[in-house]
Design a protein around this motif. Sequence first.
Motif, mmCIF file in Angstrom:
data_model
loop_
_atom_site.group_PDB
_atom_site.id
_atom_site.type_symbol
_atom_site.label_atom_id
_atom_site.label_comp_id
_atom_site.label_asym_id
_atom_site.label_seq_id
_atom_site.Cartn_x
_atom_site.Cartn_y
_atom_site.Cartn_z
ATOM 1 N N GLU A 66 -18.961 5.317 -9.265
ATOM 2 C CA GLU A 66 -17.881 5.918 -9.889
ATOM 3 C C GLU A 66 -16.845 6.214 -9.553
ATOM 4 O OE1 GLU A 66 -19.767 8.839 -12.746
ATOM 5 O OE2 GLU A 66 -21.394 8.117 -12.620
ATOM 6 N N GLY A 67 -15.856 5.666 -10.275
ATOM 7 C CA GLY A 67 -13.934 5.839 -9.750
ATOM 8 C C GLY A 67 -13.313 4.798 -9.444
ATOM 9 N N GLU A 68 -12.582 4.904 -9.965
ATOM 10 C CA GLU A 68 -10.835 4.027 -9.335
ATOM 11 C C GLU A 68 -11.247 3.663 -7.580
ATOM 12 O OE1 GLU A 68 -8.017 3.507 -11.542
ATOM 13 O OE2 GLU A 68 -8.214 5.458 -12.247
ATOM 14 N N VAL A 69 -11.009 2.401 -7.148
ATOM 15 C CA VAL A 69 -10.932 1.882 -5.909
ATOM 16 C C VAL A 69 -10.574 0.392 -5.723
ATOM 17 C CG1 VAL A 69 -13.356 2.636 -5.612
ATOM 18 C CG2 VAL A 69 -12.842 0.129 -6.092
ATOM 19 N N THR A 70 -9.551 1.048 -4.724
ATOM 20 C CA THR A 70 -8.457 -0.409 -4.644
ATOM 21 C C THR A 70 -9.563 -1.236 -3.024
ATOM 22 O OG1 THR A 70 -5.866 -1.467 -4.005
ATOM 23 C CG2 THR A 70 -6.708 0.790 -3.023
ATOM 24 N N SER A 71 -9.218 -2.549 -2.848
ATOM 25 C CA SER A 71 -9.520 -2.905 -1.960
ATOM 26 C C SER A 71 -8.350 -3.480 -1.438
ATOM 27 C CB SER A 71 -10.860 -3.612 -2.054
ATOM 28 O OG SER A 71 -9.700 -4.866 -2.992
#
Length: 145
Positions: A66-71
């Motif tokens: 859960e939560g905002e990620v970037t890749s």
Amino acid sequence: ATTGSVPKCGKIPLPLKGACDCGAVTYTITEAPTVGYVCHCTNCQVGAGSAFSLSVWTNKDAFQFEGEVTSTARTAESGNELTSYFCKSCGTKVYTTRSGAPIVVVKPSAIEGHKTWFVPAAHLWMRSRMDWLPAPTEDYVIRCE
């Protein structure tokens, strides 16, 4: 030698819970990791800012976050395409996936209680090991060049 599973120095307390440095991204692992290892490849050295990186593989179906990620994606020395996911707030690497593999790679040090059960089963990319770092001598350790 191991049979391909994590040698256990303690019972793995499922579910495993982990988080990024700031706590904005959290995750749960509902199955025991399939393997834990120390990687000495140059990509892991740069990514960890250290002589090596500790990792565990877990089944993708057993991993929820859960939560905002970037890749970011890159091709590893092995030729595999790796996609790493980072917390958008603090930049901590949360997990990595490998193209075509049903696994998620996470850092055991980000998992609550890891000191009670994590023992690496292998040392990988030994040819990239720092010269000053002694080679592992434990009987259970698989050494891969």
